[in-house]
Scaffold this motif. Structure first.
Motif, PDB file in Angstrom:
ATOM      1  N   LEU A   1      -3.835   7.280   9.950  1.00  0.00           N
ATOM      2  CA  LEU A   1      -3.344   6.916   8.625  1.00  0.00           C
ATOM      3  C   LEU A   1      -3.541   5.423   8.384  1.00  0.00           C
ATOM      4  O   LEU A   1      -4.071   5.013   7.350  1.00  0.00           O
ATOM      5  CB  LEU A   1      -1.857   7.276   8.493  1.00  0.00           C
ATOM      6  N   TYR A   2      -3.148   4.619   9.351  1.00  0.00           N
ATOM      7  CA  TYR A   2      -3.265   3.160   9.254  1.00  0.00           C
ATOM      8  C   TYR A   2      -4.719   2.741   9.059  1.00  0.00           C
ATOM      9  O   TYR A   2      -5.028   1.894   8.231  1.00  0.00           O
ATOM     10  CB  TYR A   2      -2.684   2.543  10.533  1.00  0.00           C
ATOM     11  N   ALA A   3      -5.598   3.353   9.823  1.00  0.00           N
ATOM     12  CA  ALA A   3      -7.008   2.960   9.810  1.00  0.00           C
ATOM     13  C   ALA A   3      -7.768   3.475   8.589  1.00  0.00           C
ATOM     14  O   ALA A   3      -8.856   2.988   8.302  1.00  0.00           O
ATOM     15  CB  ALA A   3      -7.694   3.457  11.086  1.00  0.00           C
ATOM     16  N   SER A   4      -7.190   4.422   7.874  1.00  0.00           N
ATOM     17  CA  SER A   4      -7.928   5.031   6.769  1.00  0.00           C
ATOM     18  C   SER A   4      -7.489   4.554   5.391  1.00  0.00           C
ATOM     19  O   SER A   4      -7.927   5.104   4.392  1.00  0.00           O
ATOM     20  CB  SER A   4      -7.795   6.555   6.835  1.00  0.00           C
ATOM     21  N   THR A   5      -6.632   3.534   5.348  1.00  0.00           N
ATOM     22  CA  THR A   5      -6.150   3.081   4.045  1.00  0.00           C
ATOM     23  C   THR A   5      -6.345   1.584   3.866  1.00  0.00           C
ATOM     24  O   THR A   5      -6.394   0.839   4.849  1.00  0.00           O
ATOM     25  CB  THR A   5      -4.661   3.436   3.837  1.00  0.00           C
ATOM     26  N   ASN A   6      -6.466   1.185   2.622  1.00  0.00           N
ATOM     27  CA  ASN A   6      -6.472  -0.235   2.263  1.00  0.00           C
ATOM     28  C   ASN A   6      -5.212  -0.579   1.485  1.00  0.00           C
ATOM     29  O   ASN A   6      -5.073  -1.698   1.008  1.00  0.00           O
ATOM     30  CB  ASN A   6      -7.704  -0.572   1.408  1.00  0.00           C
ATOM     31  N   ASN A   7      -4.308   0.377   1.349  1.00  0.00           N
ATOM     32  CA  ASN A   7      -3.065   0.182   0.618  1.00  0.00           C
ATOM     33  C   ASN A   7      -2.146  -0.733   1.430  1.00  0.00           C
ATOM     34  O   ASN A   7      -1.689  -0.357   2.505  1.00  0.00           O
ATOM     35  CB  ASN A   7      -2.408   1.544   0.357  1.00  0.00           C
ATOM     36  N   GLU A   8      -1.896  -1.926   0.914  1.00  0.00           N
ATOM     37  CA  GLU A   8      -1.114  -2.926   1.649  1.00  0.00           C
ATOM     38  C   GLU A   8       0.305  -2.457   1.963  1.00  0.00           C
ATOM     39  O   GLU A   8       0.845  -2.763   3.024  1.00  0.00           O
ATOM     40  CB  GLU A   8      -1.066  -4.248   0.878  1.00  0.00           C
ATOM     41  N   VAL A   9       0.918  -1.717   1.050  1.00  0.00           N
ATOM     42  CA  VAL A   9       2.274  -1.224   1.291  1.00  0.00           C
ATOM     43  C   VAL A   9       2.263  -0.213   2.432  1.00  0.00           C
ATOM     44  O   VAL A   9       3.070  -0.298   3.365  1.00  0.00           O
ATOM     45  CB  VAL A   9       2.879  -0.618   0.011  1.00  0.00           C
ATOM     46  N   LEU A  10       1.343   0.734   2.395  1.00  0.00           N
ATOM     47  CA  LEU A  10       1.251   1.745   3.447  1.00  0.00           C
ATOM     48  C   LEU A  10       0.919   1.093   4.793  1.00  0.00           C
ATOM     49  O   LEU A  10       1.513   1.445   5.824  1.00  0.00           O
ATOM     50  CB  LEU A  10       0.194   2.787   3.071  1.00  0.00           C
ATOM     51  N   LEU A  11       0.015   0.137   4.799  1.00  0.00           N
ATOM     52  CA  LEU A  11      -0.315  -0.581   6.038  1.00  0.00           C
ATOM     53  C   LEU A  11       0.915  -1.262   6.608  1.00  0.00           C
ATOM     54  O   LEU A  11       1.185  -1.188   7.810  1.00  0.00           O
ATOM     55  CB  LEU A  11      -1.413  -1.622   5.781  1.00  0.00           C
ATOM     56  N   SER A  12       1.661  -1.929   5.760  1.00  0.00           N
ATOM     57  CA  SER A  12       2.845  -2.655   6.207  1.00  0.00           C
ATOM     58  C   SER A  12       3.923  -1.704   6.728  1.00  0.00           C
ATOM     59  O   SER A  12       4.547  -1.969   7.759  1.00  0.00           O
ATOM     60  CB  SER A  12       3.392  -3.499   5.055  1.00  0.00           C
ATOM     61  N   LEU A  13       4.135  -0.592   6.034  1.00  0.00           N
ATOM     62  CA  LEU A  13       5.147   0.374   6.468  1.00  0.00           C
ATOM     63  C   LEU A  13       4.791   1.019   7.809  1.00  0.00           C
ATOM     64  O   LEU A  13       5.658   1.289   8.631  1.00  0.00           O
ATOM     65  CB  LEU A  13       5.330   1.460   5.408  1.00  0.00           C
ATOM     66  N   ALA A  14       3.527   1.247   8.042  1.00  0.00           N
ATOM     67  CA  ALA A  14       3.087   1.904   9.283  1.00  0.00           C
ATOM     68  C   ALA A  14       2.985   0.936  10.455  1.00  0.00           C
ATOM     69  O   ALA A  14       3.068   1.350  11.615  1.00  0.00           O
ATOM     70  CB  ALA A  14       1.735   2.584   9.060  1.00  0.00           C
ATOM     71  N   HIS A  15       2.824  -0.340  10.173  1.00  0.00           N
ATOM     72  CA  HIS A  15       2.498  -1.325  11.206  1.00  0.00           C
ATOM     73  C   HIS A  15       3.532  -1.411  12.331  1.00  0.00           C
ATOM     74  O   HIS A  15       3.181  -1.325  13.509  1.00  0.00           O
ATOM     75  CB  HIS A  15       2.277  -2.695  10.571  1.00  0.00           C
ATOM     76  N   GLY A  16       4.785  -1.607  12.021  1.00  0.00           N
ATOM     77  CA  GLY A  16       5.814  -1.772  13.058  1.00  0.00           C
ATOM     78  C   GLY A  16       5.923  -0.579  13.985  1.00  0.00           C
ATOM     79  O   GLY A  16       5.832  -0.721  15.217  1.00  0.00           O
ATOM     80  N   PRO A  17       6.114   0.627  13.429  1.00  0.00           N
ATOM     81  CA  PRO A  17       6.173   1.792  14.310  1.00  0.00           C
ATOM     82  C   PRO A  17       4.880   2.018  15.091  1.00  0.00           C
ATOM     83  O   PRO A  17       4.914   2.462  16.232  1.00  0.00           O
ATOM     84  CB  PRO A  17       6.440   2.961  13.345  1.00  0.00           C
ATOM     85  N   LEU A  18       3.738   1.667  14.492  1.00  0.00           N
ATOM     86  CA  LEU A  18       2.461   1.846  15.181  1.00  0.00           C
ATOM     87  C   LEU A  18       2.366   0.948  16.406  1.00  0.00           C
ATOM     88  O   LEU A  18       2.036   1.417  17.501  1.00  0.00           O
ATOM     89  CB  LEU A  18       1.292   1.582  14.230  1.00  0.00           C
ATOM     90  N   ILE A  19       2.651  -0.335  16.251  1.00  0.00           N
ATOM     91  CA  ILE A  19       2.536  -1.265  17.385  1.00  0.00           C
ATOM     92  C   ILE A  19       3.488  -0.857  18.509  1.00  0.00           C
ATOM     93  O   ILE A  19       3.102  -0.799  19.682  1.00  0.00           O
ATOM     94  CB  ILE A  19       2.804  -2.720  16.939  1.00  0.00           C
ATOM     95  N   THR A  20       4.733  -0.547  18.156  1.00  0.00           N
ATOM     96  CA  THR A  20       5.709  -0.125  19.168  1.00  0.00           C
ATOM     97  C   THR A  20       5.246   1.147  19.861  1.00  0.00           C
ATOM     98  O   THR A  20       5.323   1.262  21.089  1.00  0.00           O
ATOM     99  CB  THR A  20       7.088   0.084  18.521  1.00  0.00           C
ATOM    100  N   SER A  21       4.737   2.095  19.088  1.00  0.00           N
ATOM    101  CA  SER A  21       4.262   3.357  19.665  1.00  0.00           C
ATOM    102  C   SER A  21       3.052   3.146  20.561  1.00  0.00           C
ATOM    103  O   SER A  21       2.935   3.804  21.608  1.00  0.00           O
ATOM    104  CB  SER A  21       3.928   4.351  18.547  1.00  0.00           C
ATOM    105  N   LEU A  22       2.149   2.241  20.183  1.00  0.00           N
ATOM    106  CA  LEU A  22       0.996   1.948  21.045  1.00  0.00           C
ATOM    107  C   LEU A  22       1.454   1.419  22.398  1.00  0.00           C
ATOM    108  O   LEU A  22       0.886   1.781  23.441  1.00  0.00           O
ATOM    109  CB  LEU A  22       0.064   0.939  20.363  1.00  0.00           C
ATOM    110  N   VAL A  23       2.479   0.571  22.408  1.00  0.00           N
ATOM    111  CA  VAL A  23       3.015   0.056  23.676  1.00  0.00           C
ATOM    112  C   VAL A  23       3.581   1.212  24.503  1.00  0.00           C
ATOM    113  O   VAL A  23       3.295   1.330  25.709  1.00  0.00           O
ATOM    114  CB  VAL A  23       4.090  -1.030  23.434  1.00  0.00           C
ATOM    115  N   LEU A  24       4.369   2.076  23.871  1.00  0.00           N
ATOM    116  CA  LEU A  24       4.967   3.191  24.608  1.00  0.00           C
ATOM    117  C   LEU A  24       3.917   4.176  25.114  1.00  0.00           C
ATOM    118  O   LEU A  24       4.044   4.711  26.215  1.00  0.00           O
ATOM    119  CB  LEU A  24       6.013   3.898  23.748  1.00  0.00           C
ATOM    120  N   VAL A  25       2.882   4.407  24.322  1.00  0.00           N
ATOM    121  CA  VAL A  25       1.791   5.280  24.779  1.00  0.00           C
ATOM    122  C   VAL A  25       1.169   4.688  26.039  1.00  0.00           C
ATOM    123  O   VAL A  25       0.945   5.401  27.025  1.00  0.00           O
ATOM    124  CB  VAL A  25       0.736   5.492  23.664  1.00  0.00           C
TER     125      VAL A  25
END
Length: 118
Positions: free
Chosen positions: A65-89
């Motif tokens: 989802l993050y990689a397929s959008t240019n929507n700044e709001v969607l990018l910002s909303l997904a960013h925090g959970p994505l980074i944390t999840s990448l660490v946990l993965v």
């Protein structure tokens, strides 16, 4: 007071109580939006059990989802959970292949965030 994220008998993140609760809540909402299990199951003792394969699938879908959008709001909303999840993965032995345009930036952010999640 902490909010541990445990994978089997291993604590992969001993989050602060509020940080852990907020992350778990954000992930549950994102997982419902993406229509996939989050890989996080709340425990009676106040924390989450991590299912590595489900967390990997969730994080992969969130990254798509993050990689397929240019929507700044969607990018910002997904960013925090994505980074944390990448660490946990990473901490549960998984790996998400990042697109070349994200490898450096997200990789650096993930490394910096992992240090703060010690």
């Amino acid at each position: 007071m902490s909010y541990p994220f445990e994978c089997g008998d291993r604590t992969v993140w001993d989050a602060g109580y509020h940080s852990g609760q907020l992350y778990a809540s954000l992930v549950q909402g994102a997982a419902a939006f993406l229509d996939v299990p989050s890989g996080l199951t709340p425990t009676p003792s106040g924390g989450c059990e991590v299912d590595p394969s489900a967390l990997l699938r969730f994080t992969d879908r969130l990254y798509d989802l993050y990689a397929s959008t240019n929507n700044e709001v969607l990018l910002s909303l997904a960013h925090g959970p994505l980074i944390t999840s990448l660490v946990l993965v990473d901490r549960t032995g998984g790996r998400i292949a990042l697109r070349p345009e994200h490898e450096v930036t997200l990789g650096q952010e993930k490394s910096a965030f992992a240090r703060s999640m010690a």
